[in-house]
Design a protein around this motif. Structure first.
Motif, PDB file in Angstrom:
ATOM      1  N   SER A  48     -63.994  -0.738   7.338  1.00 50.23           N
ATOM      2  CA  SER A  48     -62.630  -1.269   7.221  1.00 50.23           C
ATOM      3  C   SER A  48     -61.621  -0.148   7.022  1.00 50.23           C
ATOM      4  N   THR A  59     -57.086   0.166   6.099  1.00 48.92           N
ATOM      5  CA  THR A  59     -55.766  -0.435   5.917  1.00 48.92           C
ATOM      6  C   THR A  59     -54.699   0.594   6.262  1.00 48.92           C
ATOM      7  N   ASP A  67     -53.127  -7.105   4.134  1.00 49.19           N
ATOM      8  CA  ASP A  67     -53.811  -6.664   2.917  1.00 49.19           C
ATOM      9  C   ASP A  67     -52.791  -6.637   1.779  1.00 49.19           C
ATOM     10  N   GLN A 105     -51.812  -6.671  -2.479  1.00 49.73           N
ATOM     11  CA  GLN A 105     -52.221  -6.287  -3.824  1.00 49.73           C
ATOM     12  C   GLN A 105     -51.445  -7.133  -4.829  1.00 49.73           C
ATOM     13  N   ARG A 121     -54.979  -4.801   7.438  1.00 48.84           N
ATOM     14  CA  ARG A 121     -56.375  -4.399   7.236  1.00 48.84           C
ATOM     15  C   ARG A 121     -57.206  -4.810   8.450  1.00 48.84           C
TER      16      ARG A 121
END
Length: 232
Positions: free
Chosen positions: A52, A54, A96, A98, A110
């Motif tokens: 992955s 981001t 993505d 937070q 992401r």
């Protein structure tokens, strides 16, 4: 008459094993329980890699993921993994976020892609791990060590259980002056075949696989059965 008494005694001892209405003969017989075991060391590994990245936009994140996925596929090909032992999923792209103090902050886009590898020669496990490190993979996720011949090993455990049941029947019958005529009924009570052991592994790019000893352990596969033998 001795044989008939023997059959009654052993039947009573074995009664808890068989449910009411179980297949028991009216003739003199012996009921025995036996267990067969086989120990085996795993000879294959299944690795699940989650790759992955981001970034502010999906394009650079996808480029990074594509580069590392291709590097993983190159490592697998170099080690001779068959096509059916390599599976790459579709790419997933999603925002993505937070969370902090109840507020959501967008970090970027992401991109994820999963690659599954099946290694059928554990002597090359270290080479595979080193290759993945060089490809930029720093976490293996779930690694499952398994047995490629699980069914054949269970068959061997069954054969050992059968041999043990015969041995017990002949020993008991002979000890009381009788002889075994043949088997009347067999009931397989249970099979113990532990599924693959999963190991979470994080890898340090500064340390090669040679500095990461892995014990593949030993699995015990077992088969339990009850058998009814007719007496002469």
């Amino acid at each position: 008459m001795k044989i008939q008494k023997l059959a009654v005694i052993l039947l009573l001892l074995g009664a808890p094993v068989f449910a009411v209405g179980a297949n028991l003969p009216d003739a003199p017989h012996i009921v025995v329980s036996a267990r067969g075991e086989v120990d085996a060391v795993p000879d294959m590994a299944q690795l699940r890699l989650q790759i992955s990245e981001t970034a502010k936009t999906s394009a650079p994140a996808k480029q990074s993921v594509d580069r590392r996925v291709q590097a993983v596929l190159d490592v697998a090909a170099k080690l001779g993994l068959a096509e059916e032992d390599i599976t790459a999923s579709q790419i997933r792209v999603f925002p993505d976020y937070q969370w902090r103090d109840g507020e959501r902050t967008l970090l970027g886009q992401r991109v994820e892609r999963r690659v599954d590898l099946t290694l059928r020669d554990l002597s090359r496990y270290g080479q595979l791990v080193d290759g993945l490190l060089a490809a930029g993979i720093d976490e293996l996720g779930n690694v499952e060590f398994d047995l490629s011949r699980r069914d054949a090993l269970l068959d061997r455990a069954t054969e050992r259980a059968i041999a043990e049941a015969k041995r017990q029947a002949e020993l008991l019958a002979g000890g009381f002056g009788g002889r075994v005529k043949g088997v009347y009924h067999v009931q397989k009570m249970g099979v113990s075949a532990p599924r693959p052991e999963r190991v979470m592994m994080a890898m340090d790019a500064k340390a090669g696989a040679a500095e990461m000893p892995v014990s593949f352990g030993t699995e015990t596969l077992s088969v339990n059965l009850n058998a009814v033998f007719l007496l002469k």
